[in-house]
Design a protein around this motif. Structure first.
Motif, PDB file in Angstrom:
ATOM      1  N   LYS A   2     -79.419 152.505 -10.998  1.00  0.00           N
ATOM      2  CA  LYS A   2     -78.953 150.705 -11.283  1.00  0.00           C
ATOM      3  C   LYS A   2     -79.354 150.160  -9.789  1.00  0.00           C
ATOM      4  N   PHE A   3     -79.292 149.064  -9.760  1.00  0.00           N
ATOM      5  CA  PHE A   3     -80.050 148.247  -9.387  1.00  0.00           C
ATOM      6  C   PHE A   3     -78.285 146.966  -8.929  1.00  0.00           C
ATOM      7  N   GLU A 184     -65.381 140.099  -0.506  1.00  0.00           N
ATOM      8  CA  GLU A 184     -63.879 141.112  -1.032  1.00  0.00           C
ATOM      9  C   GLU A 184     -63.584 141.334  -2.451  1.00  0.00           C
ATOM     10  N   LEU A 185     -64.098 140.489  -3.352  1.00  0.00           N
ATOM     11  CA  LEU A 185     -63.532 140.423  -4.881  1.00  0.00           C
ATOM     12  C   LEU A 185     -65.090 141.956  -4.926  1.00  0.00           C
ATOM     13  N   THR A 186     -65.472 141.982  -4.691  1.00  0.00           N
ATOM     14  CA  THR A 186     -66.492 143.030  -4.751  1.00  0.00           C
ATOM     15  C   THR A 186     -66.303 144.021  -4.450  1.00  0.00           C
ATOM     16  N   ASP A 187     -66.478 145.495  -6.557  1.00  0.00           N
ATOM     17  CA  ASP A 187     -66.104 147.117  -5.980  1.00  0.00           C
ATOM     18  C   ASP A 187     -66.835 147.314  -5.029  1.00  0.00           C
ATOM     19  N   PRO A 188     -65.079 148.143  -3.321  1.00  0.00           N
ATOM     20  CA  PRO A 188     -65.040 148.749  -2.455  1.00  0.00           C
ATOM     21  C   PRO A 188     -66.667 149.540  -2.724  1.00  0.00           C
ATOM     22  N   TRP A 259     -59.353 144.148 -10.454  1.00  0.00           N
ATOM     23  CA  TRP A 259     -60.526 144.309 -10.913  1.00  0.00           C
ATOM     24  C   TRP A 259     -61.687 143.607  -9.890  1.00  0.00           C
ATOM     25  N   TYR A 260     -62.706 144.666  -9.642  1.00  0.00           N
ATOM     26  CA  TYR A 260     -63.541 144.370  -8.485  1.00  0.00           C
ATOM     27  C   TYR A 260     -64.815 143.577  -9.877  1.00  0.00           C
ATOM     28  N   ARG A 261     -65.776 142.717  -9.190  1.00  0.00           N
ATOM     29  CA  ARG A 261     -67.141 142.612  -9.587  1.00  0.00           C
ATOM     30  C   ARG A 261     -67.744 143.255  -9.107  1.00  0.00           C
ATOM     31  N   ASP A 262     -68.664 144.314 -10.012  1.00  0.00           N
ATOM     32  CA  ASP A 262     -69.930 145.484  -9.775  1.00  0.00           C
ATOM     33  C   ASP A 262     -71.078 144.811  -9.498  1.00  0.00           C
ATOM     34  N   LEU A 263     -71.356 145.849  -8.830  1.00  0.00           N
ATOM     35  CA  LEU A 263     -72.544 144.846  -8.029  1.00  0.00           C
ATOM     36  C   LEU A 263     -73.503 145.754  -8.622  1.00  0.00           C
TER      37      LEU A 263
END
Length: 265
Positions: A2-3, A184-188, A259-263
Motif C-alpha cells: 500500500k502507498f 485529524e480526519l485521516t485514519d489514526p 469515518w476517517y480518510r484512508d491514506l
C-alpha cells in the motif's frame, strides 16, 4: 503493498454523462422512472441474448458511439471469434436500478470456459454497471468500472449520508488550508507512517478553490467518494498556471463510530 497519497491525483477521470435526445421518449420532458427502467432492462436483455448467440455484430452495437468510431465491427467480430474465453449459455435479468445517468442491472447467468469443455458450467451473479450516453444506455467499459459506485442494493444509504457529512468537514478544512484539522480526519492508524508535517507539506502544494462530489458509496465499513477538485499549484514558479480540475476517488474507513480518510490503499 500500500502507498499513501497526498494531495490531488494528477489524472483527470471523466465520467461520460449523455444528453437525452429531443426526438424520442428519451427526452427529459417525457422520460419517467418507469420508462427508464424499461429501456435499460430491454437493452440489457438484448445485449445478453446477443452474447448467448455469440452475435458479435450485435454486441458491437452496445459499444458507445465514440468507441465504435475507434474500431471496426469486422475486426471486433474476428477478434471475439478467436479470443472470447467464455460461453454464455443462459441468463436472467432480475432487477434494474437507476440513479440519474447511472444504471445497474442484476443478471444471473450460466457460463463455461471455452477451452475447457469438460469443466461443468457454473452460475454467476452480476450487478452490471451501465450509463446513459447521448440518450441511450450502454454498459460501462471495463477500464472505467471503478469510476462508478456499486448498485444501491449493495450499499448503505444511511451511512452514505454520514460519510457525506464527514467529507464536507474535510472539504471545509481543505478549502481553508487547515491542514491540522484535515489531518485529524485521516485514519489514526496511518499516522505512524504519515506524520502531521509530512501530510501538511503534501496538501500545501495546492490551493483548493472548489469541489464537486460525484457520488458517495458505503459498503459495510468501507467508503468511497468520487470528487472533482478545482485547484491551483502553490509553487511560486508556477503561480501563473491557471486552476485545473482533477478528480480522485477518496477512500474512507469507519473506525469505531466515525469515518476517517484512508491514506493507505
Amino acid at each position: 503493498m500500500k502507498f499513501f497519497r497526498l494531495g490531488i491525483v494528477g489524472a483527470l477521470f471523466i465520467i461520460a454523462a449523455g444528453c437525452a435526445s429531443n426526438r424520442s421518449l428519451r427526452s427529459a420532458g417525457l422520460r419517467t422512472p418507469e420508462v427508464d427502467r424499461e429501456m435499460l432492462t430491454s437493452r440489457a436483455r438484448n445485449l445478453w441474448q446477443s452474447r448467448v448467440q455469440e452475435d458479435w455484430n450485435s454486441v458491437f452495437e452496445f459499444f458507445e458511439p465514440k468507441r465504435r468510431d475507434e474500431y471496426k465491427v469486422v475486426e471486433f467480430r474476428e477478434w471475439s471469434e478467436k479470443n472470447e474465453q467464455f460461453m454464455i449459455h443462459s441468463f436472467d435479468v432480475n432487477a434494474t436500478h437507476i440513479d440519474g445517468d447511472m444504471g445497474w442491472v442484476h443478471v444471473d447467468y450460466n457460463t463455461s470456459i471455452r477451452r475447457f469443455p469438460n469443466l461443468a458450467a457454473r452460475d454467476v451473479m452480476l450487478w452490471e454497471k451501465w450509463r446513459r450516453t447521448e440518450g441511450e444506455w450502454y454498459p460501462v467499459p471495463k477500464e472505467e468500472l471503478n469510476l462508478y459506485p456499486e448498485s444501491p442494493s449493495q450499499r448503505n444509504a444511511d451511512a452514505e449520508q454520514e460519510l457525506r457529512a464527514r467529507f464536507e468537514q474535510s472539504w471545509s478544512a481543505r478549502h481553508g488550508a487547515d491542514w491540522a484539522r484535515l489531518y485529524e480526519l485521516t485514519d489514526p492508524r496511518d499516522h505512524s507512517d504519515v506524520d502531521a508535517a509530512m501530510y501538511a507539506e503534501g496538501e500545501g502544494a495546492f490551493q483548493y478553490l472548489a469541489c464537486k462530489v460525484m457520488w458517495v458509496e458505503v459498503i459495510e465499513d468501507m467508503g468511497r467518494v468520487l470528487v472533482t477538485y478545482n485547484h491551483r499549484v502553490t509553487d511560486k514558479s508556477m503561480e501563473k498556471l491557471p486552476p485545473r480540475d482533477a478528480a480522485i476517488i477518496e477512500r474512507w474507513t469507519k473506525v469505531g463510530q466515525e469515518w476517517y480518510r484512508d491514506l493507505k490503499w
